[in-house]
Write an enzyme that holds these catalytic residues in place. Structure first.
Site, PDB file in Angstrom:
ATOM      1  N   CYS A   1      -4.829   2.542  -3.693  1.00  0.00           N
ATOM      2  CA  CYS A   1      -3.580   3.008  -3.070  1.00  0.00           C
ATOM      3  C   CYS A   1      -2.455   2.005  -3.261  1.00  0.00           C
ATOM      4  O   CYS A   1      -1.606   1.829  -2.374  1.00  0.00           O
ATOM      5  CB  CYS A   1      -3.762   3.330  -1.589  1.00  0.00           C
ATOM      6  SG  CYS A   1      -4.872   4.700  -1.302  1.00  0.00           S
TER       7      CYS A   1
ATOM      8  N   ASP B   1       3.085  -4.421   8.116  1.00  0.00           N
ATOM      9  CA  ASP B   1       1.871  -3.628   7.957  1.00  0.00           C
ATOM     10  C   ASP B   1       0.701  -4.603   8.075  1.00  0.00           C
ATOM     11  O   ASP B   1       0.395  -5.343   7.144  1.00  0.00           O
ATOM     12  CB  ASP B   1       1.889  -2.926   6.592  1.00  0.00           C
ATOM     13  CG  ASP B   1       0.576  -2.214   6.298  1.00  0.00           C
ATOM     14  OD1 ASP B   1      -0.335  -2.247   7.158  1.00  0.00           O
ATOM     15  OD2 ASP B   1       0.459  -1.630   5.203  1.00  0.00           O
TER      16      ASP B   1
ATOM     17  N   HIS C   1       0.871  -1.172   0.000  1.00  0.00           N
ATOM     18  CA  HIS C   1       0.000   0.000   0.000  1.00  0.00           C
ATOM     19  C   HIS C   1       0.916   1.232   0.000  1.00  0.00           C
ATOM     20  O   HIS C   1       2.030   1.177   0.526  1.00  0.00           O
ATOM     21  CB  HIS C   1      -0.836  -0.050   1.285  1.00  0.00           C
ATOM     22  CG  HIS C   1      -1.933   0.963   1.374  1.00  0.00           C
ATOM     23  ND1 HIS C   1      -1.701   2.274   1.729  1.00  0.00           N
ATOM     24  CD2 HIS C   1      -3.268   0.858   1.187  1.00  0.00           C
ATOM     25  CE1 HIS C   1      -2.855   2.928   1.744  1.00  0.00           C
ATOM     26  NE2 HIS C   1      -3.819   2.092   1.419  1.00  0.00           N
TER      27      HIS C   1
ATOM     28  N   LYS D   1     -10.585  -0.229  10.455  1.00  0.00           N
ATOM     29  CA  LYS D   1     -10.803  -1.435   9.650  1.00  0.00           C
ATOM     30  C   LYS D   1     -11.188  -2.623  10.529  1.00  0.00           C
ATOM     31  O   LYS D   1     -11.463  -3.707  10.028  1.00  0.00           O
ATOM     32  CB  LYS D   1      -9.539  -1.773   8.857  1.00  0.00           C
ATOM     33  CG  LYS D   1      -9.186  -0.751   7.780  1.00  0.00           C
ATOM     34  CD  LYS D   1      -8.062  -1.264   6.910  1.00  0.00           C
ATOM     35  CE  LYS D   1      -7.343  -0.176   6.141  1.00  0.00           C
ATOM     36  NZ  LYS D   1      -8.145   0.491   5.120  1.00  0.00           N
TER      37      LYS D   1
ATOM     38  N   GLN E   1      -4.603  -5.060   7.214  1.00  0.00           N
ATOM     39  CA  GLN E   1      -5.657  -5.954   6.732  1.00  0.00           C
ATOM     40  C   GLN E   1      -5.633  -7.300   7.453  1.00  0.00           C
ATOM     41  O   GLN E   1      -6.479  -8.148   7.163  1.00  0.00           O
ATOM     42  CB  GLN E   1      -5.506  -6.194   5.217  1.00  0.00           C
ATOM     43  CG  GLN E   1      -5.604  -4.951   4.362  1.00  0.00           C
ATOM     44  CD  GLN E   1      -7.009  -4.371   4.315  1.00  0.00           C
ATOM     45  OE1 GLN E   1      -7.975  -4.981   4.767  1.00  0.00           O
ATOM     46  NE2 GLN E   1      -7.143  -3.173   3.775  1.00  0.00           N
TER      47      GLN E   1
END
Lengths: 427, 133
Positions: free
Chosen positions: A384, A219, A136, A245, A222
């Protein structure tokens, strides 16, 4: 204890839940609307349950006060609620201590915190950072900015990239070569791709990175919202994720890092609360985690995130993952059966609840516009992740993504909408 | 099909599938290219201008149906027209040509061609309707 889903998929769930009962706890999905809503954009942001909205409302209506300062009752209640949220988040991701949980605005700020406070005080000219082609923009741009800044002053650092295969998985065969010269000081990778849903083998990546003397940032934007995660079992040094999220509000995110690394790092931003002592000539930093929390923090949002974590814990993250997987398994063949649909991303076993696709002859924005006419909300564009799309040779894609409240009827509406899109476009 | 579907087909898809004035000019008097970074839509316009009129105009580029169809409609509209008249074209004129309602995000797709046109003939690299913003 559920194993960390670094490479292996989660085991069969011990628990399941009824997504229909879950939906009844989300006002936006429960309240009657002029047009039904088929929300398939949870990878962009999730919907929020009553429990989260009520926790934030309760703070504002019963104990709204600034934290860590007032000596009066509601200030102490506010402080207790804020710090209690930190403890819940720490327990949720298996942190060694709540002091390892730094509240930020979002994942992007968490990654920037590492880029500014850790990387700029640790890297030396000639060092390298390994990223991937799947990132991302939030895990690319902070490193571009660092590299440009350092290159401009003559202390060049190098950015290296793990390539992706046409199936949308990381090509780890090149990782040993990328690490071989010992100049890599950081490997920063996405755990689950926001476009392809690929679950990357971060445990193996971290093992190789550590053996080469590099730190590891994951990261987890998600993955923490959808998979059972124990940060210490991922083998990472830094993990970034965001509240909105994972059923929580916007404006609150988290950086987890191992305590000794955080202790050795200088602060990120200067201001109130992050200091122990200020004289006109200088300041002494506060202890962890407050050293990294300058200024008044988003108190209600942190409390909301604490409630979101409680909600997810009650569902069970193994059950959330199994639910996403079940819906993905429902969606993939039904989408693939539509003429002109091309699915992106890996096989079901290596995929989280994300399905990106293109429809031949129709721009993804047009797909999303026609779908929107029926209340089907999908994301369209480059999500993104422009380098990823460039690598896969598609300028943009449409994406459907799930969470615990998603139901097969959402997928059915998407399939109907895609047939209609084909009809409108006469393809 | 709903009324919206019909309008979309009649107004947008006809121009998207059979664009008018698509192509490039060999020795244009004016060329301007612009893009919408949000979605990657890109439009270039080449103009031949004589006696204060747009003698010829061609557009090229890529993107969604709305961005490309509005470029096609706009080119058809302005060819042969005096610059003074072209400069007066507004976002309302373009939306009227398109004939369907659009949300704010798709509005940018619809107005990219007009933005490119205005920047080309007028030197105004701004979103139409946001001149004062």
């Amino acid at each position: 204890m559920v194993p960390a889903p670094g490479s292996a998929p989660a085991p069969a769930p011990a628990r399941t839940f009824d997504a229909r009962a879950v939906r009844a706890q989300f006002p936006i999905l429960r309240e009657p609307r002029e047009q039904p809503l088929f929300y398939l954009d949870s990878a962009a942001t999730s919907q929020k349950p009553d429990a989260v909205l009520q926790a934030m409302d309760r703070y504002y209506s019963t104990c709204n006060a600034n934290i860590h300062r007032g000596v009066y009752a509601i200030a102490e209640q506010a402080t207790a609620a804020y710090e209690d949220a930190r403890r819940r988040v720490a327990a949720f991701v298996g942190a060694g201590s709540p002091r390892e949980i730094i509240f930020t605005r979002n994942s992007t700020e968490a990654i920037n915190l590492v880029a500014y406070a850790w990387a700029r005080s640790t890297l030396r000219a000639g060092d390298a950072i390994v990223l991937t082609e799947m990132e991302h923009h939030s895990n690319l741009v902070p490193w571009h900015m660092l590299a440009e800044e350092w290159n401009a002053r003559g202390t060049a650092i190098e950015l290296r990239f793990i390539p992706i295969t046409p199936q949308g998985e990381l090509d780890l065969s090149v990782l040993p070569a990328l690490l071989a010269d010992g100049r890599v000081k950081l490997v920063s990778v996405v755990h689950v791709s926001n476009v392809l849903g690929t679950i990357n083998p971060v445990v193996e990546i971290a093992r190789q990175a550590h053996a080469a003397g590099a730190r590891v940032l994951i990261d987890a934007s998600q993955s923490v919202p959808h998979l059972p995660i124990e940060v210490r079992e991922l083998g990472a040094d830094f993990v970034a994720f965001t509240g909105h999220k994972m059923l929580g509000p916007t404006g609150i995110g988290v950086l987890w890092a191992r305590r000794e690394i955080l202790e050795a790092m200088p602060p990120f931003m200067g201001g109130g609360e992050m200091i122990r002592e200020v004289k006109l000539s200088g300041s002494k930093w506060n202890e962890l985690p407050w050293k990294f929390e300058a200024g008044t923090m988003p108190i209600a949002e942190a409390i909301g995130l604490g409630a979101a974590v409680d909600y997810l814990t009650a569902l069970g993250m193994d059950a959330v993952f199994a639910h996403d997987r079940e819906l993905t398994a429902y969606a993939l063949p039904r989408l693939a059966a539509i003429p002109g649909v091309r699915l992106m991303g890996p096989a079901l076993e290596r995929r989280a609840g994300v399905v990106a696709f293109t429809l031949e002859g129709v721009h993804p924005h047009d797909v999303a516009t026609v779908l929107d006419r029926d209340g089907v909300a999908v994301r369209a564009g480059h999500h993104c992740a422009m380098p990823l799309h460039e690598k896969l040779g598609v300028p943009a894609s449409a994406r459907a993504s799930f969470h615990c409240y998603s139901v097969p009827e959402d997928v059915d509406a998407l399939v109907r909408g895609l047939h209609r899109t084909r009809h409108v476009f006469g393809s | 099909m709903s009324e919206w579907d019909e309008l979309f087909r009649e107004n947008i898809l006809d121009h998207y599938r059979n664009p008018r004035n698509r192509g490039v000019l060999e020795h244009p008097d004016l060329t301007y290219e612009d893009a919408n970074p949000l979605c990657g839509d890109r439009i270039r316009m080449d103009f031949k201008i004589s006696d204060g009129r747009i003698e010829e105009v061609r557009f090229s580029g890529h993107g969604c149906s709305i961005s490309q169809a509005s470029a096609s409609m706009l080119c058809e509209e302005i060819e042969g027209k005096p610059l003074d008249e072209v400069k007066k074209l507004s976002r309302e004129d373009v939306l009227e040509m398109l004939g369907i309602e659009l949300g704010p995000v798709r509005l940018k797709c619809a107005l990219l061609a007009l933005k490119t046109l205005k920047a080309g003939v007028y030197g105004l690299p701004q979103w139409p309707g946001e001149e004062d913003a």
